[in-house]
Design a protein around this motif. Structure first.
Motif, PDB file in Angstrom:
ATOM      1  N   SER A   1       3.515   0.580   2.974  1.00  0.00           N
ATOM      2  CA  SER A   1       3.251  -0.367   4.054  1.00  0.00           C
ATOM      3  C   SER A   1       2.885  -1.741   3.516  1.00  0.00           C
ATOM      4  O   SER A   1       2.386  -1.898   2.395  1.00  0.00           O
ATOM      5  CB  SER A   1       2.115   0.157   4.952  1.00  0.00           C
TER       6      SER A   1
ATOM      7  N   ASP B   1      -3.574   6.615  12.472  1.00  0.00           N
ATOM      8  CA  ASP B   1      -4.958   6.346  12.072  1.00  0.00           C
ATOM      9  C   ASP B   1      -5.107   5.008  11.361  1.00  0.00           C
ATOM     10  O   ASP B   1      -6.173   4.373  11.424  1.00  0.00           O
ATOM     11  CB  ASP B   1      -5.471   7.465  11.162  1.00  0.00           C
ATOM     12  N   GLN B   2      -4.051   4.581  10.670  1.00  0.00           N
ATOM     13  CA  GLN B   2      -4.092   3.316   9.939  1.00  0.00           C
ATOM     14  C   GLN B   2      -3.534   2.149  10.756  1.00  0.00           C
ATOM     15  O   GLN B   2      -3.410   1.036  10.231  1.00  0.00           O
ATOM     16  CB  GLN B   2      -3.305   3.441   8.630  1.00  0.00           C
ATOM     17  N   ASN B   3      -3.224   2.413  12.016  1.00  0.00           N
ATOM     18  CA  ASN B   3      -2.678   1.382  12.904  1.00  0.00           C
ATOM     19  C   ASN B   3      -1.407   0.757  12.337  1.00  0.00           C
ATOM     20  O   ASN B   3      -1.196  -0.463  12.414  1.00  0.00           O
ATOM     21  CB  ASN B   3      -3.728   0.299  13.181  1.00  0.00           C
TER      22      ASN B   3
ATOM     23  N   LYS C   1       1.187  -4.622   8.670  1.00  0.00           N
ATOM     24  CA  LYS C   1       0.983  -3.238   9.099  1.00  0.00           C
ATOM     25  C   LYS C   1       2.298  -2.531   9.444  1.00  0.00           C
ATOM     26  O   LYS C   1       2.286  -1.478  10.106  1.00  0.00           O
ATOM     27  CB  LYS C   1       0.019  -3.140  10.289  1.00  0.00           C
TER      28      LYS C   1
ATOM     29  N   ASP D   1       0.861  -1.182   0.000  1.00  0.00           N
ATOM     30  CA  ASP D   1       0.000   0.000   0.000  1.00  0.00           C
ATOM     31  C   ASP D   1       0.898   1.233   0.000  1.00  0.00           C
ATOM     32  O   ASP D   1       1.896   1.284   0.738  1.00  0.00           O
ATOM     33  CB  ASP D   1      -0.895   0.015   1.239  1.00  0.00           C
TER      34      ASP D   1
ATOM     35  N   PHE E   1      -1.296   9.861   9.947  1.00  0.00           N
ATOM     36  CA  PHE E   1      -1.745   8.798   9.051  1.00  0.00           C
ATOM     37  C   PHE E   1      -1.317   7.433   9.594  1.00  0.00           C
ATOM     38  O   PHE E   1      -2.108   6.478   9.607  1.00  0.00           O
ATOM     39  CB  PHE E   1      -1.176   9.014   7.653  1.00  0.00           C
TER      40      PHE E   1
END
Length: 292
Positions: free
Chosen positions: A22, A59-61, A27, A5, A56
């Motif tokens: 990522s 928020d996206q863990n 993650k 991603d 970011f």
């Protein structure tokens, strides 16, 4: 091939693109070419761009595994040092940064500068590999724009910094100290030899014609559409074009400000006795005055 991603963050003040790349499975992520805000008129610094990346990530863990610079930037400060302090993640850059440090230490008359690259946690050589989560990643030595430039190939994504831009933007200048249009040509040939569907993520977008900013293309489009590569298809033609064009360009307005930060790993100068930090830059060291 693994497909990471990729989230892009455009900074309109410097036309720079920062990335969070990522592994969707683990993650784990890397931050590439983060910007530390600097206003040359007031001398103020700020962390708005870098904090946007951290927001970011939160928020996206995600968890930051690497903080990566592709080269010592001439048009913005690197936020690598700030982000390392916030995340604990290691920093990295190309191993030839030591040559850039030595060159600019002379320009700045800075004998106390450490010129061994020890400001970073890892110095990448051509062909080195590393992981972002479970995604195998590699390093391509990509000189031309600078002596130390590298490309990060993360799965099917290549982060090519200032080599090629979007197809309607052409290619990067190669006239900074240590730059070489011929080396840039060779670097670009390596990049366009990657598989045609390799995603290309550029380091800047100067919005030709005033269009909205863009930052993603692929190898096949670069080969078919890049306005410089399609017009100057032989090495000597490209080198002559690049050298002639670069001779007409003024130096970036922040080059003398930014390089003394960026060859030191993104660290600001230490405060002096009065608590203030000071930049130092030479007069008359570079060609390319705006009236030249």
């Amino acid at each position: 091939m693994a497909r990471p991603d990729v989230a892009a963050f455009f900074d309109p003040r410097t036309w720079s693109v920062q990335y969070v790349v990522s592994d969707p499975q683990t993650k784990l992520c890397a931050i590439i070419d983060p910007v530390l805000d600097f206003d040359e008129k007031s001398g103020a610094t700020a962390t708005g761009n870098a904090d946007r990346l951290l927001d970011f990530v939160r928020d996206q863990n995600l968890e930051v595994q690497w903080i990566l610079d592709t080269h010592p930037h001439a048009d913005h400060f690197s936020a690598a040092s700030y982000l390392k302090a916030r995340t604990g993640a290691p920093t990295a850059i190309g191993a030839r940064i030591v040559d850039v440090q030595k060159l600019w230490a002379c320009i700045y008359n800075w004998p106390s500068l450490r010129t061994d690259g020890s400001q970073w946690d890892r110095l990448f050589e051509q062909g080195d590999s590393f992981d972002i989560g479970g995604i195998k990643s590699g390093v391509m030595f990509s000189p031309g724009h600078t002596l130390a430039s590298i490309t990060y190939v993360v799965g099917d994504a290549a982060f090519v910094h200032d080599t090629v831009f979007m197809p309607d933007g052409g290619t990067a200048r190669a006239d900074f100290p240590g730059g070489s249009a011929r080396a840039l040509w060779s670097t670009i040939q390596d990049i366009v030899a990657l598989p045609g569907d390799t995603r290309i993520f550029v380091g800047h977008d100067y919005q030709p014609g005033g269009r909205e900013p863009r930052w993603e293309t692929n190898v096949a489009r670069q080969k078919a559409e890049n306005i410089h590569l399609t017009r100057y298809g032989r090495e000597d033609e490209f080198v002559a074009f690049r050298n002639e064009r670069d001779s007409t360009l003024p130096m970036p307005k922040l080059i003398l400000h930014a390089l003394q930060i960026n060859i030191n790993g993104g660290r600001l100068p230490e405060p002096e006795a009065n608590g203030m930090r000071y930049l130092k830059f030479p007069l008359g060291a570079l060609d390319g005055a705006a009236w030249g």
